[in-house]
Design a protein around this motif. Structure first.
Motif, PDB file in Angstrom:
ATOM      1  N   ILE A   1       0.784  -1.090   0.023  1.00 40.34           N
ATOM      2  CA  ILE A   1       0.320   0.066  -0.133  1.00 40.34           C
ATOM      3  C   ILE A   1       0.628   1.396   0.138  1.00 40.34           C
ATOM      4  CG2 ILE A   1      -2.136  -1.021   0.862  1.00 40.34           C
ATOM      5  CD1 ILE A   1      -0.966   0.042   3.420  1.00 40.34           C
ATOM      6  N   SER A   2       1.939   1.674  -0.262  1.00 41.67           N
ATOM      7  CA  SER A   2       2.976   2.338  -0.578  1.00 41.67           C
ATOM      8  C   SER A   2       2.589   3.189  -1.689  1.00 41.67           C
ATOM      9  CB  SER A   2       4.376   1.955  -1.006  1.00 41.67           C
ATOM     10  OG  SER A   2       4.251   1.436  -1.963  1.00 41.67           O
ATOM     11  N   PRO A   3       2.186   4.380  -1.708  1.00 44.98           N
ATOM     12  CA  PRO A   3       2.272   5.214  -2.884  1.00 44.98           C
ATOM     13  C   PRO A   3       3.166   4.688  -4.303  1.00 44.98           C
ATOM     14  CG  PRO A   3       3.218   6.910  -1.018  1.00 44.98           C
ATOM     15  CD  PRO A   3       3.541   4.928  -0.530  1.00 44.98           C
TER      16      PRO A   3
ATOM     17  N   LEU B   1       1.562   2.788  -9.243  1.00 47.45           N
ATOM     18  CA  LEU B   1       2.549   1.726 -10.697  1.00 47.45           C
ATOM     19  C   LEU B   1       0.734   0.597 -10.755  1.00 47.45           C
ATOM     20  CD1 LEU B   1       5.757   0.718 -10.282  1.00 47.45           C
ATOM     21  CD2 LEU B   1       5.160   2.364 -11.656  1.00 47.45           C
ATOM     22  N   ALA B   2       0.386   0.038  -9.672  1.00 40.81           N
ATOM     23  CA  ALA B   2      -1.580  -0.165  -9.915  1.00 40.81           C
ATOM     24  C   ALA B   2      -1.984   1.000 -10.722  1.00 40.81           C
ATOM     25  CB  ALA B   2      -1.563  -1.066  -9.076  1.00 40.81           C
ATOM     26  N   VAL B   3      -2.242   1.676 -10.101  1.00 42.55           N
ATOM     27  CA  VAL B   3      -3.123   2.705 -11.966  1.00 42.55           C
ATOM     28  C   VAL B   3      -2.927   2.296 -13.136  1.00 42.55           C
ATOM     29  CG1 VAL B   3      -4.233   5.003 -11.869  1.00 42.55           C
ATOM     30  CG2 VAL B   3      -3.878   3.956  -9.751  1.00 42.55           C
TER      31      VAL B   3
ATOM     32  N   HIS C   1      -1.545  -7.918 -17.129  1.00 44.09           N
ATOM     33  CA  HIS C   1      -1.136  -8.579 -16.015  1.00 44.09           C
ATOM     34  C   HIS C   1      -1.303  -8.550 -15.017  1.00 44.09           C
ATOM     35  CE1 HIS C   1       1.608 -10.393 -19.530  1.00 44.09           C
ATOM     36  NE2 HIS C   1       1.972  -9.259 -19.305  1.00 44.09           N
ATOM     37  N   LEU C   2      -2.483  -8.056 -15.193  1.00 42.37           N
ATOM     38  CA  LEU C   2      -2.943  -6.987 -13.811  1.00 42.37           C
ATOM     39  C   LEU C   2      -3.475  -8.008 -12.388  1.00 42.37           C
ATOM     40  CD1 LEU C   2      -6.044  -5.870 -15.118  1.00 42.37           C
ATOM     41  CD2 LEU C   2      -3.231  -4.338 -14.806  1.00 42.37           C
ATOM     42  N   SER C   3      -3.381  -9.718 -12.988  1.00 39.26           N
ATOM     43  CA  SER C   3      -3.408 -10.603 -12.207  1.00 39.26           C
ATOM     44  C   SER C   3      -1.778 -10.468 -10.853  1.00 39.26           C
ATOM     45  CB  SER C   3      -3.424 -12.224 -12.253  1.00 39.26           C
ATOM     46  OG  SER C   3      -2.279 -12.504 -13.005  1.00 39.26           O
ATOM     47  N   SER C   4      -0.783  -9.973 -11.755  1.00 37.91           N
ATOM     48  CA  SER C   4       0.305  -9.882 -11.088  1.00 37.91           C
ATOM     49  C   SER C   4       1.179  -9.031 -10.085  1.00 37.91           C
ATOM     50  CB  SER C   4       1.983 -10.652 -11.740  1.00 37.91           C
ATOM     51  OG  SER C   4       2.331  -9.615 -13.002  1.00 37.91           O
ATOM     52  N   LEU C   5      -0.417  -7.727  -9.535  1.00 32.07           N
ATOM     53  CA  LEU C   5      -0.403  -7.232  -9.400  1.00 32.07           C
ATOM     54  C   LEU C   5      -0.101  -6.853  -7.385  1.00 32.07           C
ATOM     55  CD1 LEU C   5      -1.347  -4.204 -11.746  1.00 32.07           C
ATOM     56  CD2 LEU C   5       1.459  -4.806 -11.481  1.00 32.07           C
TER      57      LEU C   5
ATOM     58  N   GLY D   1      -5.220   1.135  -6.462  1.00 28.40           N
ATOM     59  CA  GLY D   1      -4.382   1.773  -6.233  1.00 28.40           C
ATOM     60  C   GLY D   1      -4.940   2.416  -5.769  1.00 28.40           C
ATOM     61  N   LEU D   2      -5.655   3.108  -7.382  1.00 31.50           N
ATOM     62  CA  LEU D   2      -6.498   4.515  -7.255  1.00 31.50           C
ATOM     63  C   LEU D   2      -6.921   5.090  -5.617  1.00 31.50           C
ATOM     64  CD1 LEU D   2      -6.297   7.380  -9.146  1.00 31.50           C
ATOM     65  CD2 LEU D   2      -8.768   6.277  -9.343  1.00 31.50           C
TER      66      LEU D   2
END
Length: 53
Positions: A4-6, A11-13, A18-22, A29-30
């Motif tokens: 949960i770091s900024p 980066l998630a936003v 490859h969203l499953s690896s995030l 993230g937003l």
């Protein structure tokens, strides 16, 4: 805590593949990024109010 770091939230936003690896989904993230920004603005406002007489 690193999930949960900024930086990770930002980066998630931006991710489109490859969203499953995030560690976070783009919407989560937003939300985390908005929470960090709100906390920083609230903390700064409280400090300004307390120190500025």
């Amino acid at each position: 805590m690193w999930q949960i770091s900024p930086m990770n939230a930002g980066l998630a936003v931006q991710a489109t593949t490859h969203l499953s690896s995030l560690p976070l989904s783009p919407w989560a993230g937003l939300s985390v990024l908005a929470a960090w920004a709100t906390a920083a603005l609230l903390g700064g406002g409280l400090l300004l109010r307390a120190r500025d007489a």
